[in-house]
Design a protein around this motif. Structure first.
Motif, PDB file in Angstrom:
ATOM      1  N   THR A 356       0.893  -1.357   0.030  1.00  0.00           N
ATOM      2  CA  THR A 356      -0.049   0.044  -0.109  1.00  0.00           C
ATOM      3  C   THR A 356       0.956   1.353   0.060  1.00  0.00           C
ATOM      4  N   ARG A 357       2.157   1.046   0.047  1.00  0.00           N
ATOM      5  CA  ARG A 357       2.916   2.312   0.137  1.00  0.00           C
ATOM      6  C   ARG A 357       3.031   3.011  -1.344  1.00  0.00           C
ATOM      7  N   SER A 358       2.653   2.243  -2.120  1.00  0.00           N
ATOM      8  CA  SER A 358       2.458   2.868  -3.565  1.00  0.00           C
ATOM      9  C   SER A 358       1.353   3.779  -3.630  1.00  0.00           C
ATOM     10  N   ILE A 359       0.305   3.851  -2.446  1.00  0.00           N
ATOM     11  CA  ILE A 359      -0.815   4.927  -2.606  1.00  0.00           C
ATOM     12  C   ILE A 359      -0.407   6.249  -2.120  1.00  0.00           C
ATOM     13  N   SER A 360      -0.699   7.115  -2.756  1.00  0.00           N
ATOM     14  CA  SER A 360      -0.320   8.491  -2.315  1.00  0.00           C
ATOM     15  C   SER A 360      -1.515   8.941  -1.356  1.00  0.00           C
ATOM     16  N   ASP A 361      -2.535   8.757  -1.616  1.00  0.00           N
ATOM     17  CA  ASP A 361      -3.600   9.556  -0.604  1.00  0.00           C
ATOM     18  C   ASP A 361      -3.663   8.432   0.608  1.00  0.00           C
ATOM     19  N   PRO A 362      -3.119   9.407   1.686  1.00  0.00           N
ATOM     20  CA  PRO A 362      -3.011   8.738   2.998  1.00  0.00           C
ATOM     21  C   PRO A 362      -4.489   8.168   3.762  1.00  0.00           C
ATOM     22  N   ARG A 363      -5.601   8.449   3.244  1.00  0.00           N
ATOM     23  CA  ARG A 363      -6.725   8.162   3.698  1.00  0.00           C
ATOM     24  C   ARG A 363      -6.995   6.857   2.844  1.00  0.00           C
ATOM     25  N   GLU A 364      -6.877   6.776   1.805  1.00  0.00           N
ATOM     26  CA  GLU A 364      -7.041   5.622   0.937  1.00  0.00           C
ATOM     27  C   GLU A 364      -6.121   4.565   1.260  1.00  0.00           C
ATOM     28  N   ARG A 365      -4.841   4.890   1.522  1.00  0.00           N
ATOM     29  CA  ARG A 365      -3.842   3.900   2.057  1.00  0.00           C
ATOM     30  C   ARG A 365      -4.378   3.316   3.469  1.00  0.00           C
ATOM     31  N   PHE A 366      -4.964   4.170   4.310  1.00  0.00           N
ATOM     32  CA  PHE A 366      -5.461   3.548   5.673  1.00  0.00           C
ATOM     33  C   PHE A 366      -6.543   2.563   5.588  1.00  0.00           C
ATOM     34  N   ILE A 367      -7.590   3.073   4.530  1.00  0.00           N
ATOM     35  CA  ILE A 367      -8.939   2.148   4.304  1.00  0.00           C
ATOM     36  C   ILE A 367      -8.115   0.801   3.769  1.00  0.00           C
ATOM     37  N   THR A 368      -7.345   0.821   2.819  1.00  0.00           N
ATOM     38  CA  THR A 368      -6.731  -0.359   2.160  1.00  0.00           C
ATOM     39  C   THR A 368      -6.187  -1.198   3.228  1.00  0.00           C
ATOM     40  N   ILE A 369      -5.222  -0.536   4.022  1.00  0.00           N
ATOM     41  CA  ILE A 369      -4.377  -1.451   5.114  1.00  0.00           C
ATOM     42  C   ILE A 369      -5.695  -1.917   6.203  1.00  0.00           C
ATOM     43  N   MET A 370      -6.875  -1.328   6.439  1.00  0.00           N
ATOM     44  CA  MET A 370      -7.987  -1.964   7.443  1.00  0.00           C
ATOM     45  C   MET A 370      -8.609  -3.159   6.619  1.00  0.00           C
ATOM     46  N   ILE A 371      -8.899  -3.117   5.349  1.00  0.00           N
ATOM     47  CA  ILE A 371      -9.718  -4.122   4.694  1.00  0.00           C
ATOM     48  C   ILE A 371      -8.842  -5.268   4.138  1.00  0.00           C
ATOM     49  N   ALA A 372      -7.479  -5.102   3.806  1.00  0.00           N
ATOM     50  CA  ALA A 372      -6.605  -6.153   3.191  1.00  0.00           C
ATOM     51  C   ALA A 372      -6.881  -7.347   3.819  1.00  0.00           C
ATOM     52  N   PRO A 373      -7.254  -7.645   5.257  1.00  0.00           N
ATOM     53  CA  PRO A 373      -7.066  -9.088   5.917  1.00  0.00           C
ATOM     54  C   PRO A 373      -8.357  -9.568   5.335  1.00  0.00           C
ATOM     55  N   LEU A 374      -9.286  -8.786   4.909  1.00  0.00           N
ATOM     56  CA  LEU A 374     -10.808  -9.366   4.401  1.00  0.00           C
ATOM     57  C   LEU A 374     -10.468 -10.006   3.279  1.00  0.00           C
ATOM     58  N   MET A 375      -9.330 -10.043   2.499  1.00  0.00           N
ATOM     59  CA  MET A 375      -9.281 -10.768   1.358  1.00  0.00           C
ATOM     60  C   MET A 375      -8.766 -11.970   1.813  1.00  0.00           C
ATOM     61  N   THR A 376      -9.341 -13.196   1.335  1.00  0.00           N
ATOM     62  CA  THR A 376      -8.768 -14.464   1.877  1.00  0.00           C
ATOM     63  C   THR A 376      -7.280 -14.879   1.620  1.00  0.00           C
ATOM     64  N   CYS A 377      -6.673 -14.915   2.581  1.00  0.00           N
ATOM     65  CA  CYS A 377      -5.245 -15.233   2.247  1.00  0.00           C
ATOM     66  C   CYS A 377      -4.879 -16.651   2.130  1.00  0.00           C
ATOM     67  N   SER A 378      -3.749 -16.879   1.396  1.00  0.00           N
ATOM     68  CA  SER A 378      -3.482 -18.348   1.443  1.00  0.00           C
ATOM     69  C   SER A 378      -3.456 -19.151   2.581  1.00  0.00           C
ATOM     70  N   ALA A 379      -3.285 -18.570   3.716  1.00  0.00           N
ATOM     71  CA  ALA A 379      -3.108 -19.335   4.768  1.00  0.00           C
ATOM     72  C   ALA A 379      -4.407 -19.956   5.443  1.00  0.00           C
ATOM     73  N   ARG A 380      -5.486 -19.290   5.035  1.00  0.00           N
ATOM     74  CA  ARG A 380      -6.910 -19.663   5.386  1.00  0.00           C
ATOM     75  C   ARG A 380      -7.410 -21.009   4.384  1.00  0.00           C
ATOM     76  N   LEU A 381      -6.660 -20.861   3.279  1.00  0.00           N
ATOM     77  CA  LEU A 381      -6.898 -22.011   2.250  1.00  0.00           C
ATOM     78  C   LEU A 381      -7.068 -23.248   2.977  1.00  0.00           C
ATOM     79  N   PRO A 382      -5.989 -23.815   3.563  1.00  0.00           N
ATOM     80  CA  PRO A 382      -5.870 -25.299   4.340  1.00  0.00           C
ATOM     81  C   PRO A 382      -7.298 -25.348   5.096  1.00  0.00           C
ATOM     82  N   VAL A 383      -7.608 -24.323   6.043  1.00  0.00           N
ATOM     83  CA  VAL A 383      -8.725 -24.475   6.903  1.00  0.00           C
ATOM     84  C   VAL A 383     -10.099 -24.616   5.953  1.00  0.00           C
ATOM     85  N   TYR A 384     -10.213 -23.745   4.824  1.00  0.00           N
ATOM     86  CA  TYR A 384     -11.289 -23.875   3.936  1.00  0.00           C
ATOM     87  C   TYR A 384     -11.374 -25.256   3.413  1.00  0.00           C
TER      88      TYR A 384
END
Lengths: 623, 107
Positions: A356-384
């Protein structure tokens, strides 16, 4: 001290493939794939003198507009604590995109540092009919100019020779001013404006003198773009690609998954029959083989997912997707620029949040950081994968889709929709300051096998290292927790209920009873905080006590122990939480705010709890 | 004296009428244009000067030829353009900063 080179250039100029070529297998690459945002460094291979190479984040200018451009600039200027500035800059230019690259080179030249210019992707440039008089260019800009082709094994030999000369000279008389920081001339904006025009004027002259290039881009590129960037067709292409990726992760991986599974089962059986009964055998079979095996089994799926992300990134497709999604995403307070960090988060939220460091808008960057873990990461794949295989029948729906694949897609989709809702809520208190998009759409390129292999190797290595360290340690701890203290002689219930794990699980169950979770499920949540995929080996340890099989057996055990609403609630829980500790740590580092980190952790926990409760309640009512 | 000045004014105002300049966000897909200059954009607030300079650094300079490649789905936003052989995605807000004159194609 050995000489330090740094690669600097525009985003998409092929710096990282050049880096991979020059450092080869000896590279000490940073933990994260895709976008070069973190520090990557490594010794340059096949040089007589030792030399270190640093790969800097892509940048267009020393007048920075985003955090990653700032990292690149500050390293060059020696402004980052504990990081001496590089001795020699290797400016990398995409030879098919000369003007933009040359501008940065001319700007860097004003710093008066030793420099080398690498004209990368010369093969693509030649096939487009671009000819460059490198000797003339070198004379004109006053630095060595070397053609490179990162795709070929020998495409960097000449550059390596030049680097070797620099290294030898450096060894003879090292520069004395290594620790001094540089500063940009205090150019006010008026003269910066003039200097931009002056630089481009100079570049125009250089181009006239030394470069012959056709005006138009190749036809096939134009045609591809007219489909891929078409407002309607482009979206069809995008969703088709995403569907293929998710189907592939589930369907293509299964033969290899079965093979690995069979291997561990065989190993467990062999040890079982070959060793005398006792605590040691129990430890090796239940603690080690079952614990590690149940996680390693998911390596093929992770490899496939990363393969697709790397290919899409390498070909230049991802920025087209960002272009298509910019407007819809803007409704959520983010932009097309957030697309790549969010997509990377499907592999792992840690590199996603860092990019997210490539995002210039600090507010947008913050929102992206906050929602990034809602994207299903590969570590959740084994559980699923485990729970889906155990509870969702393998049948075909609508002729082409696999019901298990569809369920997986639904889980991913739930994460994405939730992310959109969270972003919408956060957007409400956003300031109305606008930031530009200004996204370069690089030329399409064939993905490079060597580069892909290096990227995949990196991922596999990180995964296996986790298995060998964190997951191994947690498996041992868990085994101890489920084994001791042993059941009393007159025990009427299963031994595990008397163990530490049984007691801890019973305590946690007070909190999780409304979600339908059993104490075994509660136990598995604890190590999942360290690494989500460990939930699988934890369940294996908790349930496989007494058995000697790994994955198929665990699925069967779950099928007997859980009912469908509980299984669905557990899946729902994992869509949102438990946030792994490394994600929380990277959020703390990137936001630099304790308050934001606490808020982040609490909101995800609350969301997970609510989603699991709602799923359990509704599913119980329906079934 | 006065009668000599009036025709001059008439000629001066006739020149911009011939080479009509318009904003980049008013152009159609496929149009080939030339950049005239970059204008301030109130939406960017205090960032505006930086946006102008970054645009120039990326090659959006007066005199540069530019081609409009395509638009996004909603509200024809963002725009994809090609300048100096490099393609960029711009939002309408950035595009509105760029005044252009038509070389070919309609607007």
């Amino acid at each position: 001290m050995s000489i330090r080179f740094a690669l600097i250039g525009n985003p998409n100029c092929g710096k990282t493939s050049l880096f991979n070529r020059l450092t080869g297998a000896r590279a000490k690459v940073a933990n994260y794939p895709g976008v070069t945002v973190e520090r990557r460094s490594g010794p340059i291979s096949d040089l007589a003198e030792p030399a270190e190479l640093l790969d800097l984040p892509g940048t267009y200018s020393l007048f920075v507009t985003s955090p990653d451009e700032q990292v690149a600039r500050d390293i060059i200027l020696g402004k980052i604590a504990g990081e001496t500035k590089p001795d020699v800059l290797i400016a990398v230019i995409d030879a098919t995109n000369l003007r933009l690259g040359l501008r940065l080179v001319m700007e860097l030249k004003t710093l008066n540092r030793p420099m080398i210019l690498a004209l990368n992707q010369m093969d693509a440039a030649r096939s487009r009919g671009i000819t460059i008089n490198t000797a003339g260019l070198a004379r004109e800009i006053g630095m060595p100019v070397i053609e490179t082709v990162a795709v070929n094994r020998h495409g960097t030999d000449e550059l390596r020779k030049v680097l070797a000369e620099f290294a030898v000279n450096h060894a003879k008389n090292p520069l004395a001013d290594d620790t001094q920081t540089l500063s940009l001339n205090q150019i006010d904006e008026l003269s910066r404006d003039d200097s931009i025009e002056a630089l481009y004027h100079q570049i125009e002259n250089i181009m006239q003198e030394h470069v012959v290039q056709p005006v138009d881009l190749p036809r096939w590129q134009e045609r591809l773009d007219s489909v891929v960037m078409h407002p309607v067709l482009g979206l069809v292409v995008l969703f088709t690609i995403l569907m293929v990726v998710f189907q592939a992760v589930f369907a293509w991986a299964s033969p290899v998954v079965d093979l690995i599974d069979a291997g561990f089962t065989f190993l467990g059986d062999a040890v079982s029959t070959g060793m005398p009964d006792g605590i040691l055998k129990d430890f090796i079979v239940q603690g080690l083989i079952a614990g590690l095996g149940s996680v390693i089994v998911f390596l093929p799926q992770i490899v496939i997912l990363f393969f697709f992300i790397l290919v899409l990134e390498d070909t230049g497709y991802l920025t087209r997707a960002a272009f298509l999604l910019d407007r819809p995403m803007r409704g959520l307070g983010i932009s097309g620029r957030s697309f790549i960090p969010l997509l990377s988060s499907f592999a792992c939220a840690v590199p996603g949040i860092m990019s997210t460091r490539s995002i210039s808008d600090p507010r947008e960057r913050f929102i992206t950081i906050m929602i990034a873990p809602l994207m299903t990461c590969s570590a959740r794949l084994p559980v699923y994968a485990l729970i889906i295989a155990a509870f969702i029948p393998e049948q075909t729906v609508w002729g082409i889709f696999n019901l298990q694949g569809l369920t997986l897609f639904a889980l991913y989709f739930a994460g994405v929709v939730s992310a959109a809702i969270v972003a919408l809520i956060m957007r409400r208190n956003q300031t109305r300051e606008h930031y530009p998009l200004l996204l370069e759409l690089p030329s399409y390129r064939w993905p490079m096998a060597y580069h892909l292999l290096m990227g995949l190797k990196e991922r596999v290595w990180i995964f296996l290292r986790r298995v060998g360290t964190i997951i191994l340690a947690l498996s041992i701890i868990l085994w101890v927790l489920v084994t001791f203290p042993g059941a009393p002689a007159d025990a009427t219930r299963p031994a595990i209920e008397y163990s530490f794990a049984g007691q801890l699980g019973a305590l946690m169950q007070y909190l999780f009873a409304p979600l339908g979770f059993s104490w075994q499920m509660c136990i598995a949540l604890i190590p999942a905080m360290a690494a989500r995929e460990v939930a699988v080996s934890a369940l294996a340890t908790v349930y496989a006590v007494g058995g000697d099989n790994v994955d198929a057996a665990l699925g069967t055990a779950l099928g007997q122990e859980w009912n469908l609403p509980v299984a669905l609630a557990y899946l729902a829980w994992f869509v949102y939480a438990p946030q792994c500790i490394s994600t929380i740590a990277v959020v703390k580092r990137e936001t630099n705010s304790a308050k934001a980190t606490v808020w982040f952790t609490l909101y995800l926990f609350a969301l997970a709890y609510f989603a699991a409760w709602a799923t359990y309640t509704i599913a119980s009512w329906l079934v | 004296m006065n009668s000599a000045v009036v025709p001059n004014i008439a000629i001066a105002s006739a020149i911009p009428a011939k080479t009509v300049s318009l904003r980049l966000d008013e152009c159609r897909k496929g149009a080939q244009v030339r950049i005239v200059d970059l204008q301030p954009q109130a939406l960017f607030g205090s960032q505006d000067e930086c946006v102008t300079l970054r645009l120039k650094e990326l090659g959006f300079l007066p005199g540069a030829p530019l081609k409009i490649i395509g638009f996004g789905l909603l509200g024809s936003d963002p725009l994809a353009v090609q300048v100096n052989g490099t393609k960029f995605a711009l939002r309408r807000a950035e595009a509105a900063k760029i005044r252009v004159e038509l070389i070919s194609g309609s607007h």
